[in-house]
Enzyme design. Structure first.
Site, PDB file in Angstrom:
ATOM      1  N   LYS A  53      54.044  -4.200  30.367  1.00  0.00           N
ATOM      2  CA  LYS A  53      53.440  -3.191  31.244  1.00  0.00           C
ATOM      3  C   LYS A  53      52.271  -2.504  30.549  1.00  0.00           C
ATOM      4  CE  LYS A  53      55.795  -4.934  33.437  1.00  0.00           C
ATOM      5  NZ  LYS A  53      56.908  -5.908  33.383  1.00  0.00           N
ATOM      6  N   HIS A 447      50.959  13.733  53.768  1.00  0.00           N
ATOM      7  CA  HIS A 447      49.699  13.069  54.112  1.00  0.00           C
ATOM      8  C   HIS A 447      48.602  13.568  53.181  1.00  0.00           C
ATOM      9  CE1 HIS A 447      46.552  11.268  56.498  1.00  0.00           C
ATOM     10  NE2 HIS A 447      45.906  12.430  56.455  1.00  0.00           N
TER      11      HIS A 447
HETATM   12  P1  FAD Z   1      68.389  -7.339  25.900  1.00  0.00           P
HETATM   13  O1  FAD Z   1      67.332  -6.370  26.249  1.00  0.00           O
HETATM   14  O2  FAD Z   1      68.017  -8.762  25.740  1.00  0.00           O
HETATM   15  O3  FAD Z   1      69.051  -6.789  24.566  1.00  0.00           O
HETATM   16  C1  FAD Z   1      69.997  -7.497  23.864  1.00  0.00           C
HETATM   17  C2  FAD Z   1      69.916  -7.094  22.425  1.00  0.00           C
HETATM   18  O4  FAD Z   1      71.057  -7.613  21.768  1.00  0.00           O
HETATM   19  C3  FAD Z   1      68.710  -7.655  21.679  1.00  0.00           C
HETATM   20  O5  FAD Z   1      68.017  -6.620  21.057  1.00  0.00           O
HETATM   21  C4  FAD Z   1      69.315  -8.602  20.646  1.00  0.00           C
HETATM   22  O6  FAD Z   1      68.621  -8.564  19.415  1.00  0.00           O
HETATM   23  C5  FAD Z   1      70.701  -8.033  20.482  1.00  0.00           C
HETATM   24  N1  FAD Z   1      71.704  -9.009  20.072  1.00  0.00           N
HETATM   25  C6  FAD Z   1      71.998 -10.201  20.648  1.00  0.00           C
HETATM   26  N2  FAD Z   1      73.049 -10.769  20.029  1.00  0.00           N
HETATM   27  C7  FAD Z   1      73.414  -9.916  19.053  1.00  0.00           C
HETATM   28  C8  FAD Z   1      74.436  -9.944  18.089  1.00  0.00           C
HETATM   29  N3  FAD Z   1      75.307 -10.945  18.020  1.00  0.00           N
HETATM   30  N4  FAD Z   1      74.507  -8.918  17.228  1.00  0.00           N
HETATM   31  C9  FAD Z   1      73.642  -7.885  17.278  1.00  0.00           C
HETATM   32  N5  FAD Z   1      72.674  -7.791  18.171  1.00  0.00           N
HETATM   33  C10 FAD Z   1      72.560  -8.798  19.063  1.00  0.00           C
HETATM   34  N6  FAD Z   1      63.092  -6.107  33.467  1.00  0.00           N
HETATM   35  C11 FAD Z   1      62.782  -5.086  34.305  1.00  0.00           C
HETATM   36  O7  FAD Z   1      63.685  -4.494  34.892  1.00  0.00           O
HETATM   37  N7  FAD Z   1      61.482  -4.693  34.475  1.00  0.00           N
HETATM   38  C12 FAD Z   1      60.461  -5.307  33.849  1.00  0.00           C
HETATM   39  O8  FAD Z   1      59.305  -4.921  34.029  1.00  0.00           O
HETATM   40  C13 FAD Z   1      60.764  -6.393  32.980  1.00  0.00           C
HETATM   41  N8  FAD Z   1      59.768  -7.018  32.320  1.00  0.00           N
HETATM   42  C14 FAD Z   1      60.088  -8.042  31.464  1.00  0.00           C
HETATM   43  C15 FAD Z   1      59.048  -8.682  30.819  1.00  0.00           C
HETATM   44  C16 FAD Z   1      59.313  -9.723  29.951  1.00  0.00           C
HETATM   45  C17 FAD Z   1      58.170 -10.411  29.247  1.00  0.00           C
HETATM   46  C18 FAD Z   1      60.667 -10.107  29.719  1.00  0.00           C
HETATM   47  C19 FAD Z   1      60.979 -11.212  28.751  1.00  0.00           C
HETATM   48  C20 FAD Z   1      61.701  -9.469  30.374  1.00  0.00           C
HETATM   49  C21 FAD Z   1      61.418  -8.432  31.253  1.00  0.00           C
HETATM   50  N9  FAD Z   1      62.426  -7.774  31.953  1.00  0.00           N
HETATM   51  C22 FAD Z   1      62.114  -6.766  32.810  1.00  0.00           C
HETATM   52  C23 FAD Z   1      63.839  -8.139  31.801  1.00  0.00           C
HETATM   53  C24 FAD Z   1      64.524  -7.150  30.844  1.00  0.00           C
HETATM   54  O9  FAD Z   1      63.854  -7.170  29.605  1.00  0.00           O
HETATM   55  C25 FAD Z   1      65.982  -7.534  30.675  1.00  0.00           C
HETATM   56  O10 FAD Z   1      66.607  -7.616  31.938  1.00  0.00           O
HETATM   57  C26 FAD Z   1      66.707  -6.486  29.839  1.00  0.00           C
HETATM   58  O11 FAD Z   1      66.114  -6.339  28.578  1.00  0.00           O
HETATM   59  C27 FAD Z   1      68.184  -6.859  29.684  1.00  0.00           C
HETATM   60  O12 FAD Z   1      68.826  -5.902  28.911  1.00  0.00           O
HETATM   61  P2  FAD Z   1      70.091  -6.269  28.017  1.00  0.00           P
HETATM   62  O13 FAD Z   1      70.471  -4.999  27.343  1.00  0.00           O
HETATM   63  O14 FAD Z   1      71.090  -6.963  28.833  1.00  0.00           O
HETATM   64  O15 FAD Z   1      69.584  -7.322  26.948  1.00  0.00           O
HETATM   65  P1  NAI Z   2      61.834 -16.511  36.901  1.00  0.00           P
HETATM   66  O1  NAI Z   2      63.185 -16.974  37.230  1.00  0.00           O
HETATM   67  O2  NAI Z   2      61.298 -15.277  37.527  1.00  0.00           O
HETATM   68  O3  NAI Z   2      60.774 -17.640  37.236  1.00  0.00           O
HETATM   69  C1  NAI Z   2      60.841 -18.920  36.695  1.00  0.00           C
HETATM   70  C2  NAI Z   2      60.028 -19.847  37.577  1.00  0.00           C
HETATM   71  O4  NAI Z   2      59.900 -21.085  36.924  1.00  0.00           O
HETATM   72  C3  NAI Z   2      60.667 -20.110  38.935  1.00  0.00           C
HETATM   73  O5  NAI Z   2      59.701 -19.936  39.929  1.00  0.00           O
HETATM   74  C4  NAI Z   2      61.159 -21.531  38.808  1.00  0.00           C
HETATM   75  O6  NAI Z   2      61.166 -22.209  40.049  1.00  0.00           O
HETATM   76  C5  NAI Z   2      60.123 -22.106  37.867  1.00  0.00           C
HETATM   77  N1  NAI Z   2      60.558 -23.278  37.109  1.00  0.00           N
HETATM   78  C6  NAI Z   2      61.770 -23.536  36.581  1.00  0.00           C
HETATM   79  N2  NAI Z   2      61.757 -24.701  35.911  1.00  0.00           N
HETATM   80  C7  NAI Z   2      60.494 -25.171  36.003  1.00  0.00           C
HETATM   81  C8  NAI Z   2      59.837 -26.317  35.503  1.00  0.00           C
HETATM   82  N3  NAI Z   2      60.480 -27.200  34.754  1.00  0.00           N
HETATM   83  N4  NAI Z   2      58.532 -26.507  35.792  1.00  0.00           N
HETATM   84  C9  NAI Z   2      57.857 -25.597  36.545  1.00  0.00           C
HETATM   85  N5  NAI Z   2      58.435 -24.488  37.046  1.00  0.00           N
HETATM   86  C10 NAI Z   2      59.731 -24.280  36.766  1.00  0.00           C
HETATM   87  O7  NAI Z   2      61.806 -16.409  35.305  1.00  0.00           O
HETATM   88  P2  NAI Z   2      60.740 -15.795  34.324  1.00  0.00           P
HETATM   89  O8  NAI Z   2      59.463 -15.526  35.008  1.00  0.00           O
HETATM   90  O9  NAI Z   2      60.758 -16.660  33.123  1.00  0.00           O
HETATM   91  O10 NAI Z   2      61.415 -14.409  33.965  1.00  0.00           O
HETATM   92  C11 NAI Z   2      62.710 -14.371  33.355  1.00  0.00           C
HETATM   93  C12 NAI Z   2      63.470 -13.151  33.781  1.00  0.00           C
HETATM   94  O11 NAI Z   2      62.883 -11.975  33.264  1.00  0.00           O
HETATM   95  C13 NAI Z   2      63.515 -13.020  35.272  1.00  0.00           C
HETATM   96  O12 NAI Z   2      64.842 -13.246  35.687  1.00  0.00           O
HETATM   97  C14 NAI Z   2      63.120 -11.631  35.569  1.00  0.00           C
HETATM   98  O13 NAI Z   2      64.129 -10.963  36.274  1.00  0.00           O
HETATM   99  C15 NAI Z   2      62.914 -10.962  34.228  1.00  0.00           C
HETATM  100  N6  NAI Z   2      61.621 -10.300  34.283  1.00  0.00           N
HETATM  101  C16 NAI Z   2      61.483  -9.233  35.112  1.00  0.00           C
HETATM  102  C17 NAI Z   2      60.278  -8.617  35.248  1.00  0.00           C
HETATM  103  C18 NAI Z   2      60.158  -7.489  36.190  1.00  0.00           C
HETATM  104  O14 NAI Z   2      61.171  -6.982  36.635  1.00  0.00           O
HETATM  105  N7  NAI Z   2      58.959  -7.050  36.516  1.00  0.00           N
HETATM  106  C19 NAI Z   2      59.108  -9.040  34.508  1.00  0.00           C
HETATM  107  C20 NAI Z   2      59.344 -10.200  33.702  1.00  0.00           C
HETATM  108  C21 NAI Z   2      60.572 -10.775  33.587  1.00  0.00           C
END
Ligand code: FAD
Ligand code: NAI
Length: 468
Positions: A53, A447
Site C-alpha cells: 500500500k 453531501h
Molecule cells: P502471516 O501474516 O503470514 O504471519 C505469520 C507469521 O508467522 C510470519 O511472520 C511467520 O514468520 C511466522 N511463522 C510461521 N511459522 C512459524 C514458526 N514455526 N515459528 C515462528 N514463527 C512462525 N491482506 C489484506 O487484508 N489486505 C491487503 O491489502 C493485503 N495485501 C497483501 C499484499 C501482499 C503482497 C501479500 C503477500 C499479502 C497481502 N494480504 C493482504 C494478505 C495478508 O498479508 C495475510 O492475509 C495476513 O498477513 C495473514 O495473517 P496471518 O497472521 O495469518 O499470517
Molecule cells: P489470487 O488467488 O488473488 O490470484 C491468483 C491468480 O492466479 C488467480 O486469478 C488464478 O486464476 C491465477 N493462476 C493460478 N495459477 C495460474 C497459472 N499457473 N498461470 C496463470 N495464472 C494462474 O492470489 P494472489 O494474487 O497471489 O494473492 C494471494 C493472496 O494474498 C490472496 O488470497 C489475497 O487474498 C491476498 N492478498 C490480498 C490483498 C488485498 O486484500 N488487497 C492484496 C494482495 C494479496
C-alpha cells in the site's frame, strides 16, 4: 516440566497471531508469541499489505503529478521519479508499523519468544532461537503461522528477475517489461505500481477473467479500466516454460485449453498465482494435529483443531487470506479461551483491491446468488453521476447493491471507485445489522460525498435513484 509456562502461546506474529496475543493479554492471560522473523507483524506488515500500500500510494502520487494535476489547474513542470526515495519511504512505513507492534507487546506484557516454534506435544512448544532451543509450556496454543508464495513449477524465484510479491516490492530499477503471472489481487496491485512507474506490464491469467473471486461485472469493468491505464492482459493463457536470456526472460505461453505456443518476453517476471498455508517444521504430527485436503490446519467452527488445547487462525486455515479476517479470528479465539462466546460473520468480511480505482466487495456476488438459486434485485449507480466524484475527476466505476427480492435484506455490495475500500465499511456494518436496501436508502448521507453513490445504488434497488 518446562521452566516457563504460559496460559496462551501463539505461534506466528502476523495480524492473526499478534492480535490474538494482545487480546489474550487484555483478558488477563499470561501470554507469549513465538515469531521467527526479525520483526513482528507477519507477512502483512513486513512484505504484504503495508509495503504494497505504501508503493501503491507513492506510485499513485507520481501518476497524479505526471498525468492528472494539470486538469485541476496545477502546473508543476517536469516530474521525475526517485525510486530510491520511494523504496526508502516504503521501508520506513514498514519499520514504523512493525516497531508499533513491538511496543504493543511491551505495553501488554506479552513475551516475544524469538525463533522458530515447533509443537512438541498438546501443551508444549519448542522455540529454536539463536541461543539454542527452549521448550515452554502452554495451557492453550494458537497456530497463526500464515502463508507463503505458491511456486510455479519450472520457474525458480530468485527475487531479482523472477520475483514473488516480496521481490516485486523492492526492484531497484523500473523494468522495461514486467510479465505478471496471475491476474489476482497481487498481480493487479503490484502490476499497477510498476506500470505507473513506467514498466510495460502484461498480465498472464490462466482463467478467462481477472479477479476470479469477485463479481463478474466488476472483473470485466476493471479489466477495461486497467487496460486504459496501459496494462495488457492475456487471459485463458498458461505459462509452459521459461528461458532466461542475458537481458530478458522468454516465457512460453499457450492457450489454457491447448493450442499454438507463443513467447512473452520480459526483464522481470512476477509470479502471483496464490499463496499456500505455511506449516513447515511446525511439528503438527508430533502434537497429532490434522490438516485438511488443501494442506491447511483443520479446524472446527470454533477454530479448534482436533487437539482440544490447540487452535488455528488466519491464512493457515480455511477462508479468505486477508489480514482483517485473521485479526478477527485472533480476537475470537482469545475470547473463546476466556470462556466467552465470540462469533466471526464470514458473510460480512470485506475484500478490497487497492488498484486505482479501488475495488471493494462484501457479501455475495451475482454469480454466487444465481448458483444458490436466491432471487435478488440489483441497484446500481455510476460515479459519473456523483458530484464529488466529478470534482475529484474520478468518475470511473459504480456501486452495485444486491438485495433479497423477497425481504430486501442486503446480500452483497460491489464497488469500483475512488476510495471504494473505505466506502465498503458502511456496507459491512449494514450487513452485520441485517439491514435492508431501504435502510441504507433512508439513511441521510452527507453531501457532497462519494458515499452518496452508495445511497443512490440502494435507492436503485427499488428503481428510485434520484440523480440518474
Ligand atoms: P502471516 O501474516 O503470514 O504471519 C505469520 C507469521 O508467522 C510470519 O511472520 C511467520 O514468520 C511466522 N511463522 C510461521 N511459522 C512459524 C514458526 N514455526 N515459528 C515462528 N514463527 C512462525 N491482506 C489484506 O487484508 N489486505 C491487503 O491489502 C493485503 N495485501 C497483501 C499484499 C501482499 C503482497 C501479500 C503477500 C499479502 C497481502 N494480504 C493482504 C494478505 C495478508 O498479508 C495475510 O492475509 C495476513 O498477513 C495473514 O495473517 P496471518 O497472521 O495469518 O499470517
Ligand atoms: P489470487 O488467488 O488473488 O490470484 C491468483 C491468480 O492466479 C488467480 O486469478 C488464478 O486464476 C491465477 N493462476 C493460478 N495459477 C495460474 C497459472 N499457473 N498461470 C496463470 N495464472 C494462474 O492470489 P494472489 O494474487 O497471489 O494473492 C494471494 C493472496 O494474498 C490472496 O488470497 C489475497 O487474498 C491476498 N492478498 C490480498 C490483498 C488485498 O486484500 N488487497 C492484496 C494482495 C494479496
Amino acid at each position: 516440566m518446562p521452566e516457563k509456562n504460559y496460559d496462551v502461546v501463539v505461534i506466528g506474529g502476523g495480524p492473526g497471531g499478534y492480535v490474538a496475543a494482545i487480546r489474550a493479554a487484555q483478558l488477563g492471560f499470561k501470554t507469549a508469541c513465538v515469531e521467527m522473523r526479525k520483526t513482528l507483524g507477519g507477512t502483512c506488515l513486513n512484505v504484504g499489505c503495508i509495503p504494497s500500500k505504501a508503493l501503491l500510494t507513492s506510485s499513485e502520487k507520481f501518476d497524479e503529478a505526471r498525468n492528472h494535476l494539470a486538469s485541476h489547474g496545477v502546473k508543476i513542470g517536469s516530474v521525475e521519479l526517485d525510486l530510491t526515495a520511494m523504496l526508502a519511504n516504503k521501508d520506513k512505513v514498514v519499520k514504523d508499523n512493525v516497531s508499533g507492534v513491538e511496543f504493543l507487546f511491551k505495553k501488554n506484557k506479552i513475551d516475544w519468544l524469538r525463533g522458530k516454534g515447533r509443537l512438541v506435544s498438546a501443551t508444549e512448544v519448542a522455540v529454536e532461537g539463536e541461543g539454542g532451543t527452549e521448550v515452554v509450556g502452554a495451557k492453550n496454543i494458537i497456530i497463526a503461522t500464515g502463508s507463503d508464495v505458491t511456486p510455479l513449477p519450472g520457474l525458480t524465484i530468485d527475487e531479482k528477475r523472477v520475483v514473488s510479491s516480496t521481490g516485486a516490492l523492492e526492484l531497484s530499477e523500473v523494468p522495461k517489461r514486467l510479465a505478471v503471472i496471475g491476474g489476482g489481487v497481487i498481480g493487479l496491485e503490484l502490476g499497477s505500481v510498476w506500470s505507473r512507474l513506467g514498466a510495460e506490464v502484461t498480465v498472464i491469467e490462466f482463467l478467462d477473467r481477472i479477479l476470479p473471486g469477485m463479481d463478474g461485472e466488476v472483473s470485466k469493468q476493471m479489466q477495461r479500466i486497467l487496460s486504459k491505464q496501459g496494462l495488457s492482459f492475456r487471459l485463458g493463457t498458461k505459462v509452459t516454460g521459461a528461458k532466461a536470456g542475458k537481458g530478458a526472460i522468454a516465457l512460453t505461453v499457450e492457450p489454457a485449453q491447448g493450442g499454438a505456443a507463443e513467447t512473452v518476453e520480459a526483464e522481470v517476471v512476477l509470479v502471483a498465482i496464490g499463496r499456500r498455508p505455511y506449516t513447515d517444521g511446525l511439528g503438527l504430527e508430533a502434537a497429532g494435529v490434522e490438516k485438511d485436503a488443501k494442506g491447511r490446519v483443520k479446524i472446527d467452527k470454533h477454530w479448534r483443531t482436533n487437539v482440544p488445547s490447540i487452535y488455528a487462525i488466519g491464512d493457515v486455515v480455511e477462508g479468505p487470506m486477508l489480514a482483517h479476517k485473521a485479526e478477527d479470528e485472533g480476537v475470537a479465539v482469545a475470547e473463546l479461551i476466556a470462556g466467552q462466546h465470540p462469533h466471526v460473520n464470514y458473510d460480512a468480511v470485506p475484500s478490497v483491491v487497492y488498484t486505482w480505482p479501488e475495488v471493494a466487495q462484501v457479501g455475495r456476488t451475482e454469480e454466487q446468488l444465481k448458483a444458490e438459486g436466491i432471487q435478488y434485485k440489483a441497484g446500481k449507480f455510476p460515479f459519473s453521476a456523483n458530484g464529488r466524484a466529478r470534482a475529484l475527476h474520478m468518475t470511473d466505476g459504480f456501486v452495485k447493491v444486491l438485495a433479497d427480492a423477497r425481504t430486501d435484506r442486503v446480500l452483497g455490495v460491489h464497488i469500483i471507485g475512488a476510495n471504494a475500500g473505505d466506502l465498503i465499511a458502511e456496507l459491512g456494518l449494514a450487513m452485520e445489522f441485517g439491514a435492508s436496501s431501504e435502510d441504507i436508502a433512508r439513511t441521510c448521507h452527507a453531501h457532497p460525498t462519494l458515499n452518496e453513490a452508495v445511497k443512490e445504488a440502494a435507492l436503485a434497488v427499488e428503481g428510485r435513484a434520484l440523480h440518474i
